[in-house]
Design an enzyme around this catalytic site. Structure first.
Site, PDB file in Angstrom:
ATOM      1  N   SER A 163     -19.455 -26.772  33.880  1.00 54.02           N
ATOM      2  CA  SER A 163     -18.760 -26.974  34.614  1.00 54.02           C
ATOM      3  C   SER A 163     -18.127 -25.713  35.400  1.00 54.02           C
ATOM      4  CB  SER A 163     -17.909 -27.795  34.447  1.00 54.02           C
ATOM      5  OG  SER A 163     -18.078 -29.019  33.906  1.00 54.02           O
TER       6      SER A 163
HETATM    7  N1  SAH Z   1     -18.775 -30.371  29.316  1.00 56.94           N
HETATM    8  C1  SAH Z   1     -19.985 -29.666  29.728  1.00 56.94           C
HETATM    9  C2  SAH Z   1     -20.515 -29.685  31.033  1.00 56.94           C
HETATM   10  C3  SAH Z   1     -20.641 -31.222  31.263  1.00 56.94           C
HETATM   11  S1  SAH Z   1     -22.095 -31.559  32.359  1.00 56.94           S
HETATM   12  C4  SAH Z   1     -19.691 -27.929  29.305  1.00 56.94           C
HETATM   13  O1  SAH Z   1     -18.670 -27.881  29.022  1.00 56.94           O
HETATM   14  O2  SAH Z   1     -20.806 -27.423  29.375  1.00 56.94           O
HETATM   15  C5  SAH Z   1     -22.230 -33.139  31.866  1.00 56.94           C
HETATM   16  C6  SAH Z   1     -22.942 -33.629  30.568  1.00 56.94           C
HETATM   17  O3  SAH Z   1     -23.080 -34.856  30.291  1.00 56.94           O
HETATM   18  C7  SAH Z   1     -24.450 -33.258  30.666  1.00 56.94           C
HETATM   19  O4  SAH Z   1     -24.783 -32.477  29.401  1.00 56.94           O
HETATM   20  C8  SAH Z   1     -24.942 -34.765  30.595  1.00 56.94           C
HETATM   21  O5  SAH Z   1     -26.507 -34.357  29.623  1.00 56.94           O
HETATM   22  C9  SAH Z   1     -23.960 -35.468  29.710  1.00 56.94           C
HETATM   23  N2  SAH Z   1     -24.054 -36.907  29.984  1.00 56.94           N
HETATM   24  C10 SAH Z   1     -24.700 -37.500  30.847  1.00 56.94           C
HETATM   25  N3  SAH Z   1     -24.601 -38.834  30.585  1.00 56.94           N
HETATM   26  C11 SAH Z   1     -24.103 -39.122  29.322  1.00 56.94           C
HETATM   27  C12 SAH Z   1     -24.103 -40.258  28.442  1.00 56.94           C
HETATM   28  N4  SAH Z   1     -24.119 -41.365  29.000  1.00 56.94           N
HETATM   29  N5  SAH Z   1     -23.517 -40.074  27.193  1.00 56.94           N
HETATM   30  C13 SAH Z   1     -23.388 -38.690  26.802  1.00 56.94           C
HETATM   31  N6  SAH Z   1     -23.511 -37.518  27.553  1.00 56.94           N
HETATM   32  C14 SAH Z   1     -23.852 -37.695  28.922  1.00 56.94           C
END
Ligand code: SAH
Length: 197
Positions: A54
């Site tokens: 992000s």
């Molecule tokens: N917090 C992260 C960025 C988030 S991007 C950082 O600091 O880099 C959002 C993430 O959520 C992605 O990696 C995606 O794979 C994950 N995601 C999406 N759906 C999800 C689910 N149901 N359970 C766990 N993770 C999930």
């Protein structure tokens, strides 16, 4: 470059606590090698599996709004960067990631950064993480149309949950405070996050 971002955060009114956490963690350790030069630009960057780390200003705004402390559950570990910042603000962080390669990427990055109070779990975050519930804070870094009920149940009385809610092209960041059986909702502004799957 990092100093410029810090100035920007100060102007935005981000708390000293969160800025200090930002200072302690090297974002370049959580991006892909080809993006290291851009680590301190205020933009989201691609990681693997079509996901993104992000945008820094969004990360610090969310951390401020979360008032991180105690035991924290994060859904969407991604690169592990947000979990690394959380580790400086809370006692213990559990971070769930749905994509195996990303869970491994986050674990590797956190280990390299010398962070020990974060546990990354490869699982579906829509189910929360019952094993360690309830949590003081829950932060969801992917968006959905609705906050999963299970997550609301896994929140401690007095706890705070933060999640972007709405359709894929744009969401409202929602903060929920639990007061016993009541849940108080606030809208904190518009964002665009990758979807919760
Ligand atoms: N917090 C992260 C960025 C988030 S991007 C950082 O600091 O880099 C959002 C993430 O959520 C992605 O990696 C995606 O794979 C994950 N995601 C999406 N759906 C999800 C689910 N149901 N359970 C766990 N993770 C999930």
């Amino acid at each position: 470059m990092k100093a410029q971002l810090i100035k920007q955060f100060e102007k935005m009114g981000i708390s000293k606590k969160v800025i200090d956490a930002f200072k302690k963690v090297s974002r370049e350790e959580f991006v892909l090698p080809e993006w290291k030069e851009a680590a301190y630009e205020d933009s989201a960057l691609p990681i693997i599996a079509g996901q993104t780390i992000s945008q820094p200003s969004t990360v610090v705004l969310m951390l401020d709004a979360l008032e991180a402390k105690g035991k924290v559950l994060e859904i969407g570990a991604g690169s592990g960067y947000n979990a690394a910042l959380l580790s400086k603000l809370a006692d213990k962080v559990y971070s769930i990631e749905r994509i195996k390669e990303l869970a491994d990427f986050a674990k590797k990055n956190l280990k390299k950064a010398g962070i020990r109070n974060v546990t990354v779990i490869h699982s579906d975050g829509k189910k929360g993480y019952a094993k360690e519930a309830p949590y003081d804070r829950i932060i969801v870094t992917a968006a959905a149309e609705k906050i999963p009920d299970i997550l609301l149940k896994q929140l401690k009385d007095g706890g705070v949950l933060l999640m972007p809610v709405g359709p894929e092209y744009g969401q409202q960041l929602i903060r929920v405070r639990r007061k016993g059986k009541d849940y108080l909702y606030e809208k904190l502004g518009g964002y665009v996050f990758v979807p919760l799957r």
